[in-house]
Design an enzyme around this catalytic site. Structure first.
Site, mmCIF file in Angstrom:
data_model
loop_
_atom_site.group_PDB
_atom_site.id
_atom_site.type_symbol
_atom_site.label_atom_id
_atom_site.label_comp_id
_atom_site.label_asym_id
_atom_site.label_seq_id
_atom_site.Cartn_x
_atom_site.Cartn_y
_atom_site.Cartn_z
ATOM 1 N N GLY A 1 0.823 -1.200 0.000
ATOM 2 C CA GLY A 1 0.000 0.000 0.000
ATOM 3 C C GLY A 1 0.854 1.247 0.000
ATOM 4 N N GLN B 1 2.898 9.991 1.403
ATOM 5 C CA GLN B 1 4.197 9.304 1.352
ATOM 6 C C GLN B 1 5.000 9.686 0.110
ATOM 7 O OE1 GLN B 1 2.451 5.210 2.265
ATOM 8 N NE2 GLN B 1 4.484 5.108 3.198
ATOM 9 N N CYS C 1 6.370 -0.179 6.964
ATOM 10 C CA CYS C 1 5.913 1.000 6.224
ATOM 11 C C CYS C 1 7.060 1.449 5.331
ATOM 12 C CB CYS C 1 5.532 2.101 7.207
ATOM 13 S SG CYS C 1 4.952 3.605 6.408
ATOM 14 N N LEU C 2 6.732 1.792 4.098
ATOM 15 C CA LEU C 2 7.773 2.235 3.167
ATOM 16 C C LEU C 2 8.432 3.534 3.646
ATOM 17 C CD1 LEU C 2 5.982 1.425 -0.199
ATOM 18 C CD2 LEU C 2 7.834 0.136 0.874
ATOM 19 N N HIS D 1 -3.947 1.157 8.063
ATOM 20 C CA HIS D 1 -2.592 1.706 8.020
ATOM 21 C C HIS D 1 -2.508 2.836 6.984
ATOM 22 C CE1 HIS D 1 1.972 1.186 7.938
ATOM 23 N NE2 HIS D 1 1.725 1.928 6.870
ATOM 24 N N GLU D 2 -3.025 2.566 5.780
ATOM 25 C CA GLU D 2 -2.923 3.574 4.710
ATOM 26 C C GLU D 2 -3.752 4.805 5.050
ATOM 27 O OE1 GLU D 2 -0.582 3.294 2.777
ATOM 28 O OE2 GLU D 2 -0.227 1.182 3.174
ATOM 29 N N HIS E 1 -2.199 7.326 7.337
ATOM 30 C CA HIS E 1 -1.247 8.259 6.719
ATOM 31 C C HIS E 1 -1.941 9.573 6.347
ATOM 32 C CE1 HIS E 1 2.529 6.115 6.312
ATOM 33 N NE2 HIS E 1 1.932 5.040 5.832
HETATM 34 NI NI NI Z 1 2.864 3.200 5.664
#
Ligand code: NI
Length: 177
Positions: A47, A52, A98-99, A140-141, A144
């Site tokens: 995701g 991000q 998480c990226l 989670h997404e 953000h």
């Molecule tokens: Ni993340």
């Protein structure tokens, strides 16, 4: 299409509240969606949220491979202006990554079952119920979009650490989102 630079924890774009997407049909929005998908694929994530990639808009993309649902895969999904609500009080703790926090993982409590709504890339309404890992990815997404990174959801930071070390200790699964 282009691979976009991913903001890392500490960058202010990850800490603010993103604003709703107004006109989903704008070419810039379509290009952003395509670029986010390519960036997510390139990074090997499940995701990605627009903040991000330094764009403070309420837009997320995600997919869930069958190996992570224990059933059917969740196809590549675009959600604009998403809303998430729990379907009951059950909370599950699971490891996330998480990226924007590369190499790290931690155990995070999330609602086990949720309903989410939003618009797809054509501006059509999407409404789904999700549970388990699928529900976790969506929560989670969408976090953000409110400037929340997963460590802020962790009641116990002793499970927070580098993936390879935590895996060695626990055999934990991680999620890259
Ligand atoms: Ni993340």
């Amino acid at each position: 299409m282009a691979i976009l630079k991913i903001a890392r924890m500490g960058h202010p774009v990850l800490a603010g509240r993103a604003v709703p997407v107004g006109d989903v049909s704008l070419p810039e929005i379509r290009r952003l969606i395509d670029d986010m998908m390519e960036t997510m694929r390139d990074a090997g994530g499940v995701g990605l949220a627009a903040p991000q990639v330094h764009v403070p808009l309420r837009l997320v993309v995600f997919h869930v491979p069958a190996a992570r649902t224990g059933g059917e895969a969740v196809p590549l999904t675009v959600l604009l202006n998403p809303e998430v609500e729990p379907l009951d009080d059950t909370v599950q703790v699971g490891y996330e990554g998480c990226l924007s926090l590369p190499g790290l993982t931690g155990a995070v409590p999330r609602w086990r079952r949720v309903r989410y709504r939003g618009l797809d890339r054509d501006g059509q309404p999407v409404e789904r119920e999700a549970e388990g890992f699928h529900a976790r990815v969506v929560q989670h997404e969408c976090d953000h979009l409110d400037g929340v990174l997963y460590p802020a959801r962790m009641p116990d930071l002793t499970s927070f650490g580098f993936v390879e070390d935590v895996r060695r200790r626990l055999g934990a699964e991680d999620q890259e989102g």
